[in-house]
Design an enzyme around this catalytic site. Structure first.
Site, PDB file in Angstrom:
ATOM      1  N   ARG A 293       0.820  -1.206   0.000  1.00 15.18           N
ATOM      2  CA  ARG A 293       0.000   0.000   0.000  1.00 15.18           C
ATOM      3  C   ARG A 293       0.859   1.264   0.000  1.00 15.18           C
ATOM      4  O   ARG A 293       0.462   2.309  -0.490  1.00 15.18           O
ATOM      5  CB  ARG A 293      -0.958   0.009   1.200  1.00 15.18           C
ATOM      6  CG  ARG A 293      -2.102   1.017   1.027  1.00 15.18           C
ATOM      7  CD  ARG A 293      -2.960   1.157   2.274  1.00 15.18           C
ATOM      8  NE  ARG A 293      -2.200   1.718   3.361  1.00 15.18           N
ATOM      9  CZ  ARG A 293      -2.000   1.133   4.535  1.00 15.18           C
ATOM     10  NH1 ARG A 293      -2.543  -0.044   4.816  1.00 15.18           N
ATOM     11  NH2 ARG A 293      -1.277   1.710   5.459  1.00 15.18           N
TER      12      ARG A 293
ATOM     13  N   TYR B 175     -17.144  16.378 -14.881  1.00 13.89           N
ATOM     14  CA  TYR B 175     -17.392  14.936 -14.939  1.00 13.89           C
ATOM     15  C   TYR B 175     -18.375  14.558 -13.823  1.00 13.89           C
ATOM     16  O   TYR B 175     -18.186  14.962 -12.679  1.00 13.89           O
ATOM     17  CB  TYR B 175     -16.067  14.174 -14.774  1.00 13.89           C
ATOM     18  CG  TYR B 175     -16.260  12.689 -14.740  1.00 13.89           C
ATOM     19  CD1 TYR B 175     -16.589  11.994 -15.904  1.00 13.89           C
ATOM     20  CD2 TYR B 175     -16.176  11.974 -13.549  1.00 13.89           C
ATOM     21  CE1 TYR B 175     -16.806  10.626 -15.876  1.00 13.89           C
ATOM     22  CE2 TYR B 175     -16.390  10.611 -13.518  1.00 13.89           C
ATOM     23  CZ  TYR B 175     -16.706   9.948 -14.685  1.00 13.89           C
ATOM     24  OH  TYR B 175     -16.936   8.589 -14.658  1.00 13.89           O
TER      25      TYR B 175
ATOM     26  N   ASP C  80      -8.384  18.345 -15.187  1.00  8.40           N
ATOM     27  CA  ASP C  80      -8.694  16.965 -15.545  1.00  8.40           C
ATOM     28  C   ASP C  80      -8.305  16.807 -17.012  1.00  8.40           C
ATOM     29  O   ASP C  80      -8.968  17.336 -17.905  1.00  8.40           O
ATOM     30  CB  ASP C  80     -10.194  16.696 -15.320  1.00  8.40           C
ATOM     31  CG  ASP C  80     -10.566  15.243 -15.570  1.00  8.40           C
ATOM     32  OD1 ASP C  80      -9.858  14.577 -16.346  1.00  8.40           O
ATOM     33  OD2 ASP C  80     -11.578  14.787 -14.998  1.00  8.40           O
TER      34      ASP C  80
ATOM     35  N   LYS D  30      -9.253   5.508 -19.391  1.00  7.15           N
ATOM     36  CA  LYS D  30      -9.614   5.938 -20.733  1.00  7.15           C
ATOM     37  C   LYS D  30      -8.383   5.862 -21.653  1.00  7.15           C
ATOM     38  O   LYS D  30      -7.890   4.799 -21.898  1.00  7.15           O
ATOM     39  CB  LYS D  30     -10.215   7.348 -20.674  1.00  7.15           C
ATOM     40  CG  LYS D  30     -11.177   7.562 -19.479  1.00  7.15           C
ATOM     41  CD  LYS D  30     -12.464   6.796 -19.602  1.00  7.15           C
ATOM     42  CE  LYS D  30     -13.302   6.802 -18.329  1.00  7.15           C
ATOM     43  NZ  LYS D  30     -13.602   8.103 -17.762  1.00  7.15           N
TER      44      LYS D  30
HETATM   45  C1  LIG Z   1     -13.972   8.587 -16.506  1.00  9.59           C
HETATM   46  C2  LIG Z   1     -13.598   9.949 -16.100  1.00  9.59           C
HETATM   47  C3  LIG Z   1     -13.263  10.231 -14.769  1.00  9.59           C
HETATM   48  C4  LIG Z   1     -13.348   9.197 -13.667  1.00  9.59           C
HETATM   49  O1  LIG Z   1     -12.448   8.158 -13.859  1.00  9.59           O
HETATM   50  P1  LIG Z   1     -12.681   6.649 -13.349  1.00  9.59           P
HETATM   51  O2  LIG Z   1     -11.422   5.968 -13.767  1.00  9.59           O
HETATM   52  O3  LIG Z   1     -13.903   6.134 -14.027  1.00  9.59           O
HETATM   53  O4  LIG Z   1     -12.872   6.722 -11.872  1.00  9.59           O
HETATM   54  C5  LIG Z   1     -12.884  11.525 -14.457  1.00  9.59           C
HETATM   55  N1  LIG Z   1     -12.846  12.494 -15.381  1.00  9.59           N
HETATM   56  C6  LIG Z   1     -13.163  12.260 -16.672  1.00  9.59           C
HETATM   57  C7  LIG Z   1     -13.099  13.381 -17.652  1.00  9.59           C
HETATM   58  C8  LIG Z   1     -13.556  10.983 -17.080  1.00  9.59           C
HETATM   59  O5  LIG Z   1     -13.883  10.757 -18.348  1.00  9.59           O
END
Ligand SMILES: *Cc1c(COP(=O)(O)O)cnc(C)c1O
Length: 382
Positions: free
Chosen positions: A47, A99, A171, A196
């Protein structure tokens, strides 16, 4: 070294014991100590740190031009770590189309944690300035936004934040460091959903935070203690994905540009949202912010005279493009925001942020663009 070279070589080394080039996956939860009870290597307990996580953290920090990178079990966990690190009494400004997970987190938890926030359309700098108060400690930016792909002027936002002595976070999930490196523009933190584009193959969940050295300690203590860390196997797969990130994203950007232009001329399409569209209101910002001809792999569009039934019929008729929630995978994906990511918003709120019932979002994959267009075309003709 150029970005493409870094993406392939980050974290690549020859294993001293075996000569293996691909990094081993270390599943060990614990790491041995010597006779004086000192750790033999750099790690003690999974961890706190582990070799696969450490390699990935170095790689993402390098790609984003940050001094510290931290890997998390999800993008949400990475973003939440920044919320958790805020002092009670802090005010933050978030985008009104943030988001959805971060929107829910702000609604549900900020009050309990003594944090207040305003949600504003970030592209309107007057509204953003008006929302900033003496106690504003954090400005949250997401660009291009989801699903309307608005692009904001990060330099001007960081200038406002600096005046207010507020921290900024971007982000960067949609743009990826191939298009945008927010830390180079004076931003304090970058957050990613590695689920993603970074991992890119739709088979792992992960998140990352990248920052300057001065912020590392705060977030490290919090994460290594609360334990939202990424497991070794996911870290390994994400590293594997990152090697082809520039190749994939460039192809996705090229395909998306072609698809967006093609959709604009389609008789069944009312409106296209694509940051590289010469008609897009943020086109000048996009041109300044992104490398030439790269505007991301996401395209949204409205189907002419379509209600929910017609949109369902279109999605149902697709033969290759997969209707699914996520984005950034090698294969093309389509999403219907009004009944998925944005279904929990009140219809009025949805309307205010411009998400209509005939809007669909396509995450353009790396397939041959002719096949993507052919599939969209036959489904639009249903
Ligand atoms: C999917 C997404 C998130 C969250 O990510 P997870 O891996 O699903 O927790 C945050 N910001 C954006 C722009 C996203 O597309």
């Amino acid at each position: 070294m150029k970005f493409e070279t870094r993406a392939v070589h980050a974290g690549l080394s020859v294993d001293e014991n075996t000569g293996a080039i691909a990094p081993p996956i270390h599943l060990s939860t614990t790491f041995g100590r010597d006779e004086a009870s000192q750790p033999i290597g750099r790690h003690t307990y999974i961890r706190e740190s582990n070799p696969n996580q450490e390699r990935l953290e170095q790689a993402v920090a390098e790609l984003e031009g940050g001094e510290a990178g931290l890997a998390f079990a999800s993008g949400m966990a990475a973003g939440a770590a920044v919320f958790e690190a805020l002092e009670p009494g802090t005010h933050m400004v978030i985008p009104d189309d943030v988001y959805y997970g971060f929107g829910v987190a702000a609604q549900e938890f900020c009050n309990k944690w003594g944090i207040t926030f305003d949600a504003v359309p970030m592209e309107d700098l007057d509204q953003l300035s008006a929302a900033i108060r003496p106690e504003t400690g954090l400005i949250w930016v997401e660009t291009p936004s989801n699903p309307l792909l608005k692009v904001v002027d990060i330099r001007r936002i960081t200038a406002l934040a600096r005046q207010a002595d507020a921290t900024t976070i971007v982000d960067n999930t949609f743009a990826t460091p191939v298009l945008l490196r927010p830390l180079d523009l004076g931003v304090d933190f970058v957050v990613h959903s590695m689920t993603k584009y970074l991992a890119g193959h739709g088979d792992i969940m992960g998140g990352a935070l990248i920052c300057k050295e001065e912020h590392r300690q705060l977030v490290t203590v919090l994460t290594r203690t609360l334990g939202p860390n990424l497991g070794p196997f996911e870290a390994y797969l994400t590293m594997r994905g990152i090697k082809t990130l520039p190749l994939r994203v460039e192809r996705q950007c090229q395909n998306a540009r072609r698809v967006a232009a093609w959709l604009s001329d389609h008789p069944r399409v009312e409106r296209v949202y694509f940051p590289g569209d010469p008609e897009h209101p943020d086109i000048e910002t996009s041109r300044r912010l992104f490398p030439k001809d790269l505007f991301g792999g996401m395209v949204s569009f409205e189907i002419k005279d379509a209600g929910r039934d017609e949109v369902f019929a279109f999605m149902d008729a697709l033969k290759m493009i997969v209707p699914a929630t996520t984005l950034g995978d090698v294969h093309s994906l389509v999403l219907y925001p009004a009944i998925s990511t944005h279904r929990d918003l009140a219809p009025k709120h949805r309307a205010r942020i411009g998400i209509r019932d005939n809007l669909v979002r396509v995450s353009v994959g790396i397939e041959a663009v002719e096949d993507i267009e052919a599939d969209l075309d036959q489904a639009l003709k249903q």
